[in-house]
Design a protein around this motif. Sequence first.
Motif, PDB file in Angstrom:
ATOM      1  N   SER A 174       6.114  -1.103   0.399  1.00 50.89           N
ATOM      2  CA  SER A 174       5.275  -0.593   1.480  1.00 50.89           C
ATOM      3  C   SER A 174       5.878  -1.073   2.796  1.00 50.89           C
ATOM      4  O   SER A 174       6.194  -2.239   2.951  1.00 50.89           O
ATOM      5  CB  SER A 174       3.845  -1.074   1.329  1.00 50.89           C
ATOM      6  OG  SER A 174       3.792  -2.467   1.479  1.00 50.89           O
TER       7      SER A 174
ATOM      8  N   LYS B 159       0.450   7.257   4.344  1.00 48.72           N
ATOM      9  CA  LYS B 159      -0.349   6.589   3.318  1.00 48.72           C
ATOM     10  C   LYS B 159      -1.478   5.800   3.965  1.00 48.72           C
ATOM     11  O   LYS B 159      -2.586   5.727   3.458  1.00 48.72           O
ATOM     12  CB  LYS B 159       0.562   5.647   2.518  1.00 48.72           C
ATOM     13  CG  LYS B 159      -0.051   5.174   1.215  1.00 48.72           C
ATOM     14  CD  LYS B 159       0.828   4.153   0.527  1.00 48.72           C
ATOM     15  CE  LYS B 159       2.197   4.715   0.196  1.00 48.72           C
ATOM     16  NZ  LYS B 159       3.048   3.723  -0.477  1.00 48.72           N
ATOM     17  N   SER B 160      -1.163   5.185   5.107  1.00 42.57           N
ATOM     18  CA  SER B 160      -2.194   4.473   5.866  1.00 42.57           C
ATOM     19  C   SER B 160      -1.923   4.710   7.340  1.00 42.57           C
ATOM     20  O   SER B 160      -0.777   4.922   7.750  1.00 42.57           O
ATOM     21  CB  SER B 160      -2.165   2.981   5.545  1.00 42.57           C
ATOM     22  OG  SER B 160      -0.961   2.412   5.997  1.00 42.57           O
TER      23      SER B 160
ATOM     24  N   LEU C  36       4.439   8.531   3.876  1.00 45.67           N
ATOM     25  CA  LEU C  36       4.434   8.866   2.451  1.00 45.67           C
ATOM     26  C   LEU C  36       5.857   8.957   1.912  1.00 45.67           C
ATOM     27  O   LEU C  36       6.105   8.653   0.764  1.00 45.67           O
ATOM     28  CB  LEU C  36       3.678  10.173   2.199  1.00 45.67           C
ATOM     29  CG  LEU C  36       2.149  10.067   2.305  1.00 45.67           C
ATOM     30  CD1 LEU C  36       1.504  11.439   2.199  1.00 45.67           C
ATOM     31  CD2 LEU C  36       1.591   9.136   1.236  1.00 45.67           C
TER      32      LEU C  36
END
Length: 157
Positions: free
Chosen positions: A7, A102-103, A128
């Motif tokens: 991440s 994603k966030s 993503l």
Amino acid sequence: RSRKMSSKIEKLEADVEINVSPVKFHEYFTRRPHHISNVSPGKIQGCDLHDGDWGTVGSVIYWNYVHDGKAKVAKQLIEAIDDETNSITLKVIEGDVLEEYKSFKGIIQASPKGEGSIVHWTLEYEKLHNQISDPQTLLQFLAELSQDIGGHLVTQA
């Protein structure tokens, strides 16, 4: 079969100068965001409270906005409010931006500068995939929105 996902939270930041006190800007953005559509109708079509109360951590706000010529939506959770430093943290929990990220989180902090203030935007996001570009145009949109709000609040003095 497990795949290790790394991440990577990335950041984009911008400063906007406005001729309004940090407290006034923070108060408006935090406790009266539903008025922003009156100030900047070309950018924000609506802002509704989905859950909780205006200006309260844990509340959920639903935005209708136009970005890059397209009508979009975002549901945001108010993660943090600091009235001492005039900052608010909003986390996107649903909406168009999550099709690419994603966030996605926005931190808005207003600090004193002369008669007015500097509104500092920080976008924290995780793409993503690598083909997705950084949200530069969204940051520009938010910077312009801050100027619209600042301009409006000056007339309310």
